[in-house]
Design a protein around this motif. Structure first.
Motif, PDB file in Angstrom:
ATOM      1  N   MET A 272       0.897  -1.115  -0.042  1.00 25.70           N
ATOM      2  CA  MET A 272      -0.157  -0.077  -0.001  1.00 25.70           C
ATOM      3  C   MET A 272       0.970   1.265   0.030  1.00 25.70           C
ATOM      4  SD  MET A 272      -2.856  -1.221   2.968  1.00 25.70           S
ATOM      5  CE  MET A 272      -3.955  -0.039   2.331  1.00 25.70           C
ATOM      6  N   ASP A 273       0.341   2.545  -0.672  1.00 19.62           N
ATOM      7  CA  ASP A 273       1.137   3.628  -0.666  1.00 19.62           C
ATOM      8  C   ASP A 273       0.445   4.682  -0.125  1.00 19.62           C
ATOM      9  OD1 ASP A 273       3.294   2.483  -1.939  1.00 19.62           O
ATOM     10  OD2 ASP A 273       2.707   3.116  -3.951  1.00 19.62           O
ATOM     11  N   ALA A 274       0.978   5.592   0.574  1.00 17.04           N
ATOM     12  CA  ALA A 274       0.303   6.717   1.518  1.00 17.04           C
ATOM     13  C   ALA A 274       1.162   7.762   1.359  1.00 17.04           C
ATOM     14  CB  ALA A 274      -0.042   6.303   2.616  1.00 17.04           C
ATOM     15  N   ASN A 275       0.536   8.969   1.846  1.00 18.46           N
ATOM     16  CA  ASN A 275       1.612  10.161   1.886  1.00 18.46           C
ATOM     17  C   ASN A 275       1.165  10.782   3.096  1.00 18.46           C
ATOM     18  OD1 ASN A 275       2.095  13.185   1.353  1.00 18.46           O
ATOM     19  ND2 ASN A 275       2.777  12.222  -0.476  1.00 18.46           N
ATOM     20  N   VAL A 276       2.381  11.073   3.937  1.00 22.46           N
ATOM     21  CA  VAL A 276       2.001  11.762   5.192  1.00 22.46           C
ATOM     22  C   VAL A 276       2.845  13.094   4.956  1.00 22.46           C
ATOM     23  CG1 VAL A 276       2.664  11.596   7.801  1.00 22.46           C
ATOM     24  CG2 VAL A 276       2.314   9.452   6.419  1.00 22.46           C
ATOM     25  N   MET A 277       1.870  14.353   4.905  1.00 24.18           N
ATOM     26  CA  MET A 277       2.349  15.639   5.054  1.00 24.18           C
ATOM     27  C   MET A 277       3.353  15.830   3.951  1.00 24.18           C
ATOM     28  SD  MET A 277       2.188  16.466   8.917  1.00 24.18           S
ATOM     29  CE  MET A 277       2.508  18.166   8.856  1.00 24.18           C
ATOM     30  N   GLY A 278       3.404  15.255   2.777  1.00 17.93           N
ATOM     31  CA  GLY A 278       4.187  15.484   1.536  1.00 17.93           C
ATOM     32  C   GLY A 278       5.156  14.269   1.712  1.00 17.93           C
ATOM     33  N   THR A 279       5.523  13.349   2.316  1.00 14.88           N
ATOM     34  CA  THR A 279       6.292  12.386   2.282  1.00 14.88           C
ATOM     35  C   THR A 279       5.646  10.937   2.195  1.00 14.88           C
ATOM     36  OG1 THR A 279       7.685  13.195   4.249  1.00 14.88           O
ATOM     37  CG2 THR A 279       7.968  11.008   4.048  1.00 14.88           C
ATOM     38  N   ALA A 280       6.021  10.248   1.028  1.00 15.77           N
ATOM     39  CA  ALA A 280       5.779   9.194   0.548  1.00 15.77           C
ATOM     40  C   ALA A 280       6.058   7.979   1.442  1.00 15.77           C
ATOM     41  CB  ALA A 280       6.240   8.824  -0.853  1.00 15.77           C
ATOM     42  N   LEU A 281       4.818   7.070   1.897  1.00 14.64           N
ATOM     43  CA  LEU A 281       5.082   6.157   2.817  1.00 14.64           C
ATOM     44  C   LEU A 281       4.513   4.780   2.089  1.00 14.64           C
ATOM     45  CD1 LEU A 281       5.479   4.936   5.729  1.00 14.64           C
ATOM     46  CD2 LEU A 281       3.186   5.708   6.124  1.00 14.64           C
ATOM     47  N   ASN A 282       5.180   3.873   2.342  1.00 12.48           N
ATOM     48  CA  ASN A 282       4.878   2.418   1.952  1.00 12.48           C
ATOM     49  C   ASN A 282       4.541   1.335   3.158  1.00 12.48           C
ATOM     50  OD1 ASN A 282       5.717  -0.618   1.027  1.00 12.48           O
ATOM     51  ND2 ASN A 282       4.649   0.326  -0.373  1.00 12.48           N
ATOM     52  N   ILE A 283       3.542   0.874   3.006  1.00 15.83           N
ATOM     53  CA  ILE A 283       3.022  -0.123   4.028  1.00 15.83           C
ATOM     54  C   ILE A 283       2.879  -1.572   3.326  1.00 15.83           C
ATOM     55  CG2 ILE A 283       1.541  -1.076   5.903  1.00 15.83           C
ATOM     56  CD1 ILE A 283       0.389   2.132   5.878  1.00 15.83           C
ATOM     57  N   SER A 284       3.500  -2.529   3.824  1.00 17.18           N
ATOM     58  CA  SER A 284       3.435  -4.157   3.174  1.00 17.18           C
ATOM     59  C   SER A 284       3.162  -5.096   4.147  1.00 17.18           C
ATOM     60  CB  SER A 284       4.858  -4.237   2.549  1.00 17.18           C
ATOM     61  OG  SER A 284       5.985  -4.348   3.538  1.00 17.18           O
ATOM     62  N   PHE A 285       2.227  -6.105   3.836  1.00 15.32           N
ATOM     63  CA  PHE A 285       2.005  -6.967   4.513  1.00 15.32           C
ATOM     64  C   PHE A 285       2.242  -8.486   3.754  1.00 15.32           C
ATOM     65  CE2 PHE A 285      -0.863  -3.505   5.412  1.00 15.32           C
ATOM     66  CZ  PHE A 285      -1.089  -3.270   6.835  1.00 15.32           C
ATOM     67  N   VAL A 286       2.522  -9.344   4.938  1.00 16.56           N
ATOM     68  CA  VAL A 286       2.547 -10.675   4.254  1.00 16.56           C
ATOM     69  C   VAL A 286       2.137 -11.609   5.186  1.00 16.56           C
ATOM     70  CG1 VAL A 286       4.554 -12.528   3.795  1.00 16.56           C
ATOM     71  CG2 VAL A 286       5.060 -10.231   3.242  1.00 16.56           C
ATOM     72  N   TYR A 287       0.995 -12.522   4.570  1.00 13.98           N
ATOM     73  CA  TYR A 287       0.248 -13.364   5.265  1.00 13.98           C
ATOM     74  C   TYR A 287       0.606 -14.805   5.007  1.00 13.98           C
ATOM     75  CZ  TYR A 287      -2.510  -9.140   6.349  1.00 13.98           C
ATOM     76  OH  TYR A 287      -2.946  -7.798   6.852  1.00 13.98           O
ATOM     77  N   ASP A 288       0.871 -15.643   5.845  1.00 16.49           N
ATOM     78  CA  ASP A 288       1.243 -17.024   5.431  1.00 16.49           C
ATOM     79  C   ASP A 288       0.344 -17.905   6.497  1.00 16.49           C
ATOM     80  OD1 ASP A 288       1.933 -19.504   4.834  1.00 16.49           O
ATOM     81  OD2 ASP A 288       4.066 -19.157   4.927  1.00 16.49           O
ATOM     82  N   SER A 289      -1.016 -18.096   6.563  1.00 10.86           N
ATOM     83  CA  SER A 289      -1.856 -18.771   7.294  1.00 10.86           C
ATOM     84  C   SER A 289      -1.434 -20.139   7.610  1.00 10.86           C
ATOM     85  CB  SER A 289      -3.326 -18.812   7.016  1.00 10.86           C
ATOM     86  OG  SER A 289      -3.663 -19.148   5.680  1.00 10.86           O
ATOM     87  N   GLU A 290      -0.951 -20.819   6.758  1.00  5.19           N
ATOM     88  CA  GLU A 290      -0.548 -22.395   6.687  1.00  5.19           C
ATOM     89  C   GLU A 290       0.442 -22.500   7.728  1.00  5.19           C
ATOM     90  OE1 GLU A 290      -0.293 -23.975   2.755  1.00  5.19           O
ATOM     91  OE2 GLU A 290      -2.197 -25.069   3.132  1.00  5.19           O
ATOM     92  N   ASN A 291       1.436 -21.629   7.857  1.00 11.33           N
ATOM     93  CA  ASN A 291       2.619 -21.743   8.452  1.00 11.33           C
ATOM     94  C   ASN A 291       2.757 -20.866   9.612  1.00 11.33           C
ATOM     95  OD1 ASN A 291       4.278 -23.797   6.870  1.00 11.33           O
ATOM     96  ND2 ASN A 291       3.824 -21.965   5.327  1.00 11.33           N
ATOM     97  N   ASN A 292       1.368 -20.006   9.992  1.00 10.56           N
ATOM     98  CA  ASN A 292       1.374 -19.189  10.926  1.00 10.56           C
ATOM     99  C   ASN A 292       2.646 -18.211  11.112  1.00 10.56           C
ATOM    100  OD1 ASN A 292      -0.811 -20.501  12.227  1.00 10.56           O
ATOM    101  ND2 ASN A 292       0.766 -22.242  13.021  1.00 10.56           N
ATOM    102  N   ARG A 293       3.144 -17.673   9.763  1.00  9.98           N
ATOM    103  CA  ARG A 293       3.812 -16.546   9.577  1.00  9.98           C
ATOM    104  C   ARG A 293       3.369 -15.319   9.165  1.00  9.98           C
ATOM    105  NH1 ARG A 293       8.744 -18.529   5.775  1.00  9.98           N
ATOM    106  NH2 ARG A 293       6.740 -19.219   4.264  1.00  9.98           N
TER     107      ARG A 293
END
Length: 448
Positions: A272-293
């Motif tokens: 995901m991309d976002a912007n905080v007061m002119g600063t670009a921010l990236n938020i990433s998620f990784v889900y692995d339900s089978e291995n509880n990661r």
């Protein structure tokens, strides 16, 4: 002033009249429900007619100093030093040409909200009924005199004093004789001011906090009236009598595609991309339900600021390169957030569900469900009554997240837009999903 403005012609200055706000007929509680709060913000207030130069003005400064004007005041010594409810409790007695307020406030732990309100009322009532002591008076005079002297070092203060003399039609020597007037005050003067200005039975007790935890406890102080965060009366919505938390979650899972489709999603990588007061921010998620990661990263300019990772039954947090293993309570809370579709595993994980009625979420009626782990960690979800979709998530640590723009991905609806309101950022964060990979391989590099 005469050189530059003396030739200006005087115009007609409009005048206005305002009704004087009246004190409440009786004590009442104004409650703003914020379920994710772990603290309650308390403010007891009532209007008062007070302007600079009034007979009670200087004595009210002394009165307030004793009640809650600093770290030696009664409120501070009681609620912080004695009870340990808060980091600080203070009061103020305002002064304004139109109308001012008397107020007392603190931020306290949720579980002591009602106790803190009781102590506020106790200290205010005791001050009015029993008065102040000579020792308190002398200390308050010394503190105020020192503050007054230090303030004269600032040219803006001196200029403001000159403006006040004109604005409030004060005697020309009002501030020159301020310390004399202050030092002449007696215990009897302060006690008389307290009785004239303060009515202990007519405060409005405004409280912002977790309504489900504090509403019933606050009822002992008067009628509890709920408001939204804009100060408007909260909408009173009534859920179906047979509605339960389990039914809400079943409706949600069916709304996004059904339990079978949800179960087929084993892994997910979301950016995901976002912007905080002119600063670009990236938020990433990784889900692995089978291995509880699970992993979450927040990055600016390719540099990872915060990383959360769960693997092999352990959790860690990395902030600015410093890695720290999670404590058991932190791990329990992190696990709550480590599933792409947590509603599908709440029962399996042994989490308890509490249905807390139908609430208004920015104009949308939504069912409120509180999820609790065996260790006591909690979060709150809201599901739209009409669509069944999850539209809001509350977490005491990370704040509030609003979900919108649901789109179908591999037979399941997922929100493509998140609005994050966190105590760690000054403005709401509008985040958009820029990439999403479902059921792909998850490597160690993805988690790191």
């Amino acid at each position: 002033v005469n050189q530059y403005f003396g030739k200006w012609e005087r115009g007609n200055v409009p005048t206005f009249t305002y009704p004087m706000p009246e004190r409440a007929a009786k004590q009442a509680v104004a409650l703003v429900d914020r379920s994710s709060s772990v603290q309650s913000v308390i403010n007891l207030t009532q209007p008062v007619a007070m302007k600079i130069g009034d007979p009670d003005y200087i004595s009210s400064r002394v009165l307030n100093q004793i009640l809650g004007g600093g770290s030696a005041s009664r409120l501070f010594m009681n609620l912080r030093e004695d009870k340990g409810y808060t980091y600080g409790a203070y009061s103020s007695i305002g002064a304004d040409k139109l109308v001012a307020t008397i107020s007392a406030s603190a931020s306290v732990r949720t579980e002591v909200t009602d106790s803190a309100v009781y102590e506020f009322i106790h200290e205010i009532r005791t001050l009015v009924d029993e008065g102040v002591t000579e020792d308190e008076l002398q200390k308050a005079k010394a503190e105020l005199a020192g503050s007054f002297g230090r303030s004269l070092e600032s040219p803006s203060t001196v200029a403001n004093f000159a403006l006040n003399i004109e604005r409030y039609n004060l005697p020309k020597d009002y501030y020159a004789t301020y310390l004399q007037k202050l030092n002449a005050l007696t215990v009897e003067d302060i006690n008389a001011t307290a009785k004239r200005l303060i009515d202990p039975d007519k405060f409005i007790i405004t409280t912002v906090g977790n309504g489900s935890e504090i509403k019933e406890k606050l009822a002992q102080f008067g009628e509890v009236i709920e408001y939204d965060n804009m100060g408007q009366p909260a909408k009173q919505l009534v859920a179906d009598a047979d509605m339960t938390a389990e039914k809400v979650l079943d409706t949600y899972l069916n709304a996004i595609g059904g339990k079978e489709k949800v179960a087929q999603i084993k892994t997910a990588k979301i950016s995901m991309d976002a912007n905080v007061m002119g600063t670009a921010l990236n938020i990433s998620f990784v889900y692995d339900s089978e291995n509880n990661r699970y992993a979450q990263k927040q990055s600016v300019g390719g540099n990872v600021l915060i990383k959360t990772k769960i693997e092999n039954g352990k959790g860690s947090m990395t902030m600015q390169g410093q890695n720290q293993e999670m404590q058991p309570a932190q791990y329990e809370e992190a696990v709550l957030n480590s599933f792409l579709f947590p509603e599908a595993v709440y029962a399996k994980m042994g989490y308890s569900l509490t249905f807390d009625g139908l609430k208004d979420v920015d104009g949308t009626p939504a069912y409120k469900v509180i999820i609790s782990t065996p260790a006591g960690a909690k979060l709150t979800n809201y599901y739209a009554q009409d669509s069944g979709l999850k539209i809001k998530y509350e977490n005491p640590a990370s704040g509030d997240t609003f979900y919108s723009d649901y789109q179908e991905k591999e037979g399941v609806l997922l929100p493509m837009a998140w609005t994050i309101k966190s105590p760690m950022i000054p403005v709401p964060l509008e985040a958009k999903v820029t990439s999403m990979e479902l059921n792909g391989p998850v490597t160690e590099a993805d988690l790191d």
